[in-house]
Structures are given as structure tokens and as C-alpha cells.
Design an enzyme around this catalytic site. Structure first.
Site, PDB file in Angstrom:
ATOM      1  N   LYS A  50       0.885  -1.240  -0.102  1.00 55.57           N
ATOM      2  CA  LYS A  50       0.064  -0.015  -0.103  1.00 55.57           C
ATOM      3  C   LYS A  50       1.008   1.186   0.134  1.00 55.57           C
ATOM      4  CE  LYS A  50      -4.058   1.898   2.434  1.00 55.57           C
ATOM      5  NZ  LYS A  50      -4.804   1.628   3.583  1.00 55.57           N
ATOM      6  N   SER A  84      -9.965   1.751   2.708  1.00 59.40           N
ATOM      7  CA  SER A  84      -9.236   2.447   1.974  1.00 59.40           C
ATOM      8  C   SER A  84      -7.909   1.669   1.133  1.00 59.40           C
ATOM      9  CB  SER A  84      -8.485   3.375   2.813  1.00 59.40           C
ATOM     10  OG  SER A  84      -7.527   3.108   3.698  1.00 59.40           O
ATOM     11  N   SER A  89     -10.018  -0.681   6.736  1.00 64.86           N
ATOM     12  CA  SER A  89      -9.433  -0.517   5.649  1.00 64.86           C
ATOM     13  C   SER A  89      -8.735  -1.563   5.153  1.00 64.86           C
ATOM     14  CB  SER A  89      -8.419   0.593   5.612  1.00 64.86           C
ATOM     15  OG  SER A  89      -9.108   1.849   5.679  1.00 64.86           O
TER      16      SER A  89
END
Lengths: 94, 487
Positions: free
Chosen positions: B79, B154, B178
Site C-alpha cells: 500500500k 481505503s 481499511s
């Protein structure tokens, strides 16, 4: 509690955010919607409840005060948008 | 089976048997990325050439007889809020569009040691604020099961990337769901570890009392493998816990007879889609068939979790994001003539709408005269929520709930209404507030879209989660299904 456009201007100042007139109106609406939802918490009597400071039972974390290598100054400033040598360059403050 | 459909433990076994090299696996994945990435759009930056060098190194080490980690030579994605030395780390934000970290996050050091091969940095909601990855300042990521749907957020990039077979596993971060919500929407295993289990050193902070890094994998065994690698104490994160890391693979292939599982009724509240409820109920039946004792319980303060979360997370975010001021790194407005307008213009232009809204909310909640009414009140109710969990774990080994309120939704479906997007986090935010570990795993499909269930354990009892999750997974077939991408 409801928040006015004047409150939004004050909070934007604290948060160092330049807002347009449209944004001020929009954020006033959006913050009121969210804050209205927060008021559900007032249904609870929490006068006797300790606020959470940490979810785990961790006490103060100490370490020995020993000299150790740290990042080279030239690396520290490498991502700066403006610099002079190993210093950050900013617009005038005074 | 094709390499890009396989798990880390399967590929590792093939490499150990000498049937395939790390370089071949890496090349296969790079080719697959070229084919599917134009439709999935999960990667902010690609790192193929570094990856091939790493893979060749691994092959040399193996040839010289070195004993390698099962993650050696396995393609992975990270990420884009996890610092990678020398590789751009943007948080999918204009503010950090050109930021290149000078150091690796703790988890990156661990993965490099293990020999993981990073293929790219992955898309997300700007600064991890959102539930659909629609808040990325660069582009939207598509759900591989249906390209007209969001991948969740997210960590939408890390979820879509693994689901599409572009990488074998990925790392995300979880502040209010997330990792678990996108894992649920993309049909993967996703774990949010206990707060303090994984060092946050090098994770660009959103809400420091809630953030944790964790894995996205295709099955439970891979999740155990990644956790063995990334968990553990790190002196550079003072909230990292000095608790020994078990060999999580020892919890696999275990009997769960007599395991006590609580199902909190508050997690089946209004708003949850009926199809999700019925799949979770079928899963509960399966756990009972496997010998678990499942009982309905009550966690009365659950209803207040969202309000608490949307005070605490923005408050911490407003403080953490104060560091982006155009001085040390990131975007700067070049037109300002004095320092004050440099700050305010830089932040106005560098941050997107949702991020600014949360900074405003958090600044308000912490400001003079409102601190007690909002922030302190929220931390008091957080104590009550945590006590709900303490009580439950006196009697139960695990809790079982849905992960998300339904399967993946269409682009634009919730982004118009801020509150409905926030409400979609109802099953996940409580977990971060209590600091306990939770895993999402697939438990069925609705119209071809995956649905996840959530298993929750007491602090540091990730092993118990793996034990139950593996038993359920081995008794079902959901984890074997892969999305079909037309290329």
C-alpha cells in the site's frame, strides 16, 4: 450543537486551510450533518468513566540515552520543496 | 494451475522442489500485470526491474544452499502509505505525489529479509480516508470480480491487486476497516492485527491510536506466513508491544471442537443486506458442524462506535497531518509571499475534499471549548466499548460477525452521501477502537460478488483466529474461486 460559517472560518484558520466561499458553505453543511450524528453520544452518562488513553496495558517506554547514528542532514532535506545547502528554505516570516 | 493463481505456500513448495525459479514466477506475474492492470488500475508505481533483480538474488541464494523463508521469491505489493526506501510513496495524495522516502518501514525491512519481491506500490483513498478508493487523487481502482464496482477501501489497491493475481500477497493498513472491508469485497483473507502487534514505524500516520498494518492473502495459511514475518517488537515504534510472536502456522490444521464463539446481535443491525446476513448464518452453521459452540451475545455499546470513531479518527488525523506544511517534504504552493499564506495555500491545494473535511472535523473536536464535549466524551465511550470486548472474551474464544454491510457497490453509489459511506464501516470500526485483532475471509457469493465474515479475538490471540479460520476454510471452497478477468 450546530456550527456556523463563522465557526468554520475559525477552524480553518486553526487548521491552516485556505477555503473558498463555496467550500465554507459546503463544510458548514457537511460538518453539521456529521456533528448531529455525534450527538447520540450525549444519551450516555459517562461522568464516572475514565477516558481511554491506550488500548493496551503499556506503561511508559524508556530507553538508555545512548549516542547512535541518525540520518545524514543531506538526506533529511532531500525531499524539501526548497532548500539551501542542508537547510529548508521558506518565505519570509517577519 | 497458473502461477498467478497460486498462493505463497504453493509457489514456495514448487521453488523448494526446484520446479520453478523465483525469476520465472516474477516474470509470469509481471506479464500478468501488463495484461490486467489496464482494467484493474491497482498500482500507483510499478517496480518491475527492482523485482527482477531481487528474484535473481533469491535464486542465487537458493542455488548456494541457503535456507530461505517461505516468502522468498514471492511477488508482493505494498500500500502506498508504507515507506519504501528509494521508491515513491504517495498516499495517493497530491501532497506526496513526488515523495521518495529515504528509509524503509519496519515491515519492509522484515519482508526484504524474508526475500519478498515487490512488484509495485498500490492505490488507496487519499491518506487512507475512505471506504471505496474513490478518494485517490490519481485514479479509481476497479473490483476484479466486477469492474463496474469499487474494490472497497481505503486499501482498495492492495485488495484488487491480489484478487486479480497481479501479486501473491500485499500489505495494507487498517484504521477503521481499511483491510477487512476491501478483503471482504474482493474475496480475500485480510487481517487487522492487535494494536501494537506490528510496528507502525514508516507507516504514514492517519490515526495513531487505531492504525495497524496487516496482510491481504488468498488463503489463511498465507496470512499466517506473512504475520510470522512482519509481527514483532520494534523500538522505533513506542506503541509496539514486546510480546513474543508465535509460529502462527502451528495453529493450522487444528480441531475446533468445543471452541466457544459469540455472535453479537448488535452487528446484525438495520442496514445490513439480507443476503449477507443469510451467508453469515450459513457460516455459523458450518462452525457448529465443525464442533464449535456458537451463542448469541450482546455488546450494548456497539451502536455508539461510529460516532466515537468519527470523532477520534479525525482528531488524530488533524494532528498527524499538521506535518504537511510545504516545508520539509511534499507539495508547496509557490505563489505565496509570506509563510502564513504558504501554509494555508499549500494545504488547501495539496489535500483533497475528504481529507480537508476530516482535518476540519478533528480540529473542531479538539478546539478550545469543544474538547470535553467531543474528544473526551468519545474516549470515555471508547472505554465502554472496550469493556464490551473484555466481558465477551471472559466467556468466548472468538466473536463472529459480518465484515461489511453488503457486497461491493457501484462507483458513485455512496460517494454522494458522506454519512452513508461512513455507516458502511459499522462492523469494523469497533475493532480498532478496542485494539483487538480481526480477520475477514470469504463466506460466499451474491450475484458473483464475494461476501466476507469477520472473526475477532482477544488481544494477541491471532493464533486463535488462524485456527478457526483455517478449519472453516478447509471445510469450504470459497477461497479457491478466482475472478475471471477478460483480457
Amino acid at each position: 450543537m450546530s456550527i456556523s460559517k463563522k465557526d468554520v472560518e475559525h477552524v480553518a484558520l486553526l487548521a491552516r486551510l485556505a477555503l473558498t466561499e463555496e467550500e465554507k458553505v459546503l463544510y458548514t453543511e457537511e460538518l453539521n450533518a456529521v456533528l448531529g450524528f455525534m450527538d447520540t453520544l450525549n444519551q450516555l452518562d459517562t461522568s464516572e468513566i475514565e477516558p481511554t488513553t491506550h488500548v493496551l496495558d503499556i506503561k511508559n517506554v524508556f530507553r538508555d540515552d545512548e549516542v547512535a547514528p541518525s540520518m545524514d542532514p543531506s538526506q533529511v532535506v532531500i525531499n524539501a520543496p526548497a532548500k539551501k545547502g542542508n537547510q529548508f528554505r521558506v518565505p519570509k516570516i517577519m | 494451475m497458473k502461477f498467478h493463481e497460486m498462493t505463497a505456500h504453493e509457489l514456495s513448495a514448487l521453488m523448494q522442489q526446484g520446479q520453478v525459479s523465483a525469476e520465472e514466477i516474477t516474470r509470469d506475474h509481471i506479464k500478468h500485470v501488463e495484461q490486467v492492470e489496464p482494467s484493474v488500475c491497482s498500482m500507483v508505481s510499478k517496480t518491475e526491474s527492482i523485482a527482477l533483480d531481487r528474484a535473481k538474488e533469491i535464486d542465487q541464494k537458493r542455488a548456494s544452499g541457503e535456507v530461505l523463508s517461505p516468502l522468498a521469491g514471492i511477488p508482493m505489493g505494498i500500500k502506498d502509505n508504507i515507506s519504501t526506501k528509494g521508491v515513491r510513496t504517495t498516499c495517493s495524495a497530491k501532497m506526496l505525489e513526488n515523495y521518495i522516502p529515504t528509509y524503509d518501514a519496519h515491515v519492509m525491512e522484515k519482508l526484504h529479509e524474508a526475500g519478498g519481491v515487490m512488484l509495485g506500490k498500490l492505490n488507496m483513498d487519499e491518506f487512507a480516508m475512505g471506504s471505496s478508493t474513490e478518494n485517490s487523487r490519481f485514479f479509481t481502482t476497479k473490483n476484479p470480480w466486477d469492474l463496474s464496482c469499487v474494490p472497497g477501501g481505503s486499501s482498495g489497491g492492495p485488495a484488487a491487486c491480489v484478487s486479480a493475481g497481479e501479486v501473491v500477497f500485499s500489505l495494507g493498513s487498517d484504521t477503521g476497516g481499511s483491510i477487512r472491508q476491501p478483503a471482504s469485497l474482493c474475496g480475500l483473507v485480510g487481517l487487522k492485527p492487535t494494536y501494537g502487534r506490528v510496528s507502525r514505524y514508516g507507516l504514514i500516520a492517519f490515526a495513531s491510536s487505531l492504525d495497524q498494518i496487516g496482510p491481504f492473502t488468498k488463503d489463511v495459511e498465507d496470512a499466517a506466513l506473512v504475520m510470522e514475518t512482519i509481527a514483532g517488537y520494534d523500538r522505533r515504534d513506542s506503541t509496539s508491544a514486546d510480546v513474543a510472536v508465535p509460529r502462527y502456522r502451528d495453529y493450522l490444521n487444528q480441531d475446533i471442537k468445543g471452541m466457544r464463539i459469540g455472535v453479537p446481535r448488535e452487528y446484525f443491525a438495520e442496514g445490513l443486506e439480507e443476503t449477507t446476513v443469510s451467508l453469515v448464518k450459513q457460516a455459523i452453521k458450518k462452525f457448529e458442524d465443525l464442533g464449535a459452540i456458537v451463542e448469541e451475545i450482546s455488546m450494548p455499546y456497539t451502536a455508539y462506535a461510529l460516532a466515537v470513531y468519527y470523532i477520534i479518527a479525525p482528531a488524530e488525523c488533524s494532528s498527524n497531518l499538521a506535518r504537511f506544511d510545504g516545508v520539509r517534504y511534499g507539495y508547496r504552493d509557490e505563489t505565496a509571499e509570506d509563510i502564513f499564506s504558504m501554509y494555508t495555500k499549500t494545504r488547501a491545494e495539496g489535500f483533497g475534499h475528504e481529507v480537508k473535511k476530516r482535518i476540519m472535523l478533528g480540529t473542531y473536536a479538539l478546539s478550545s471549548g469543544y474538547y470535553d464535549a467531543y474528544y473526551k466524551k468519545a474516549q470515555q465511550v471508547r472505554t465502554l466499548i472496550k469493556q464490551d470486548f473484555d466481558r465477551a472474551f471472559e466467556t468466548y474464544d472468538l466473536l463472529l460477525t459480518p465484515t461489511a454491510i453488503g457486497p461491493a457497490f457501484k462507483f458513485g453509489e455512496k460517494s454522494q452521501d458522506p454519512l452513508s459511506m461512513y455507516l458502511s464501516d459499522i462492523c469494523t470500526v469497533t475493532i480498532n477502537l478496542a485494539g483487538v485483532p480481526a480477520l475477514s475471509m470469504p463466506c460466499g457469493f451474491v450475484n458473483g460478488l464475494p461476501v466476507g465474515l469477520q472473526l475477532v479475538a482477544a488481544p494477541f490471540a491471532e493464533g486463535t483466529i488462524f485456527k478457526a479460520a483455517h478449519a472453516y476454510e478447509q471445510a469450504t471452497e470459497f477461497h479457491k474461486k478466482r475472478p475471471v478477468l477478460e483480457v
